[in-house]
Write a protein that holds these residues in place. Structure first.
Motif, PDB file in Angstrom:
ATOM      1  N   ILE A 190      56.431  43.853  32.233  1.00 56.44           N
ATOM      2  CA  ILE A 190      56.553  45.056  32.936  1.00 56.44           C
ATOM      3  C   ILE A 190      55.011  45.280  33.247  1.00 56.44           C
ATOM      4  N   ILE A 191      54.776  45.824  34.694  1.00 56.12           N
ATOM      5  CA  ILE A 191      53.274  46.129  35.032  1.00 56.12           C
ATOM      6  C   ILE A 191      53.375  47.781  35.056  1.00 56.12           C
ATOM      7  N   ASN A 192      52.399  48.350  34.649  1.00 57.84           N
ATOM      8  CA  ASN A 192      52.290  49.809  34.818  1.00 57.84           C
ATOM      9  C   ASN A 192      51.063  50.144  35.603  1.00 57.84           C
ATOM     10  N   LEU A 193      51.350  50.374  36.915  1.00 61.89           N
ATOM     11  CA  LEU A 193      50.279  50.393  37.806  1.00 61.89           C
ATOM     12  C   LEU A 193      49.983  51.779  37.883  1.00 61.89           C
ATOM     13  N   ILE A 194      48.529  52.056  37.544  1.00 59.26           N
ATOM     14  CA  ILE A 194      48.274  53.496  37.490  1.00 59.26           C
ATOM     15  C   ILE A 194      47.447  53.800  38.600  1.00 59.26           C
ATOM     16  N   ASP A 195      47.746  54.514  39.545  1.00 57.99           N
ATOM     17  CA  ASP A 195      46.839  55.060  40.496  1.00 57.99           C
ATOM     18  C   ASP A 195      46.001  56.378  39.928  1.00 57.99           C
ATOM     19  N   THR A 196      44.987  56.351  40.586  1.00 61.76           N
ATOM     20  CA  THR A 196      44.147  57.686  39.968  1.00 61.76           C
ATOM     21  C   THR A 196      43.153  58.123  41.042  1.00 61.76           C
ATOM     22  N   PRO A 197      43.061  59.471  41.065  1.00 55.68           N
ATOM     23  CA  PRO A 197      42.265  60.055  42.002  1.00 55.68           C
ATOM     24  C   PRO A 197      40.577  59.197  41.875  1.00 55.68           C
ATOM     25  N   ILE A 225      46.002  48.672  27.152  1.00 52.65           N
ATOM     26  CA  ILE A 225      45.750  48.557  28.396  1.00 52.65           C
ATOM     27  C   ILE A 225      45.206  46.966  28.347  1.00 52.65           C
ATOM     28  N   HIS A 226      45.843  46.400  29.130  1.00 51.36           N
ATOM     29  CA  HIS A 226      45.354  44.816  29.285  1.00 51.36           C
ATOM     30  C   HIS A 226      44.335  44.604  30.379  1.00 51.36           C
ATOM     31  N   ALA A 227      44.319  45.435  31.593  1.00 47.66           N
ATOM     32  CA  ALA A 227      43.370  45.028  32.373  1.00 47.66           C
ATOM     33  C   ALA A 227      42.912  46.490  33.336  1.00 47.66           C
ATOM     34  N   ILE A 228      41.784  46.428  33.735  1.00 51.05           N
ATOM     35  CA  ILE A 228      41.375  47.644  34.682  1.00 51.05           C
ATOM     36  C   ILE A 228      40.853  46.937  35.764  1.00 51.05           C
ATOM     37  N   CYS A 229      41.414  47.533  36.891  1.00 52.96           N
ATOM     38  CA  CYS A 229      40.681  47.028  38.040  1.00 52.96           C
ATOM     39  C   CYS A 229      39.935  48.302  38.881  1.00 52.96           C
ATOM     40  N   ILE A 230      38.618  48.113  39.229  1.00 52.82           N
ATOM     41  CA  ILE A 230      37.966  49.246  39.957  1.00 52.82           C
ATOM     42  C   ILE A 230      37.604  48.923  41.197  1.00 52.82           C
TER      43      ILE A 230
END
Length: 121
Positions: free
Chosen positions: A79-86, A112-117
């Motif tokens: 499962i991928i939880n893709l979090i969209d933020t302001p 949290i396994h990864a963060i993409c900025i």
């Protein structure tokens, strides 16, 4: 728009096994996209993709996402939880409010396994 495009690209990458399958069935949109394109002749055209969503602004030059939102992409083995933020450092000078909303949203996740900025070029 960079985050919107990336989020939708990830959604389609997870959904389809091949590019041909994606073309055949058509792209899926997690996050609605609105863009204005100007032709070489100077005519403009508005393009909207995906379903309208009250969490997304449609104003040029402002962060599109109002509040953090999780999109769950389920596959057979993961499962991928893709979090969209302001946006942070975006127009509107709401960085403190946005950061507090983001941290409040993230606190609900055990791991949290990864963060993409994503940055504008």
């Amino acid at each position: 728009r960079v985050a919107i495009t990336a989020g939708n690209a990830i959604r389609n990458y997870v959904e389809y096994e091949t590019f041909e399958e994606a073309v055949s069935e058509g792209p899926k949109f997690l996050i609605p996209l609105r863009s204005i394109h100007t032709s070489p002749m100077g005519t403009t055209r508005e393009i909207r993709l995906g379903k309208p969503d009250n969490n997304e602004r449609r104003e040029t030059g402002k962060s599109a996402t109002k509040l953090p939102r999780t999109y769950v992409l389920e596959q057979e083995n993961y499962i991928i939880n893709l979090i969209d933020t302001p946006g942070i450092g975006d127009t509107g000078l709401k960085d403190k409010i946005n950061m507090k909303a983001i941290l409040s949203h993230l606190i609900g996740f055990k791991e949290i396994h990864a963060i993409c900025i994503l940055l504008k070029p």
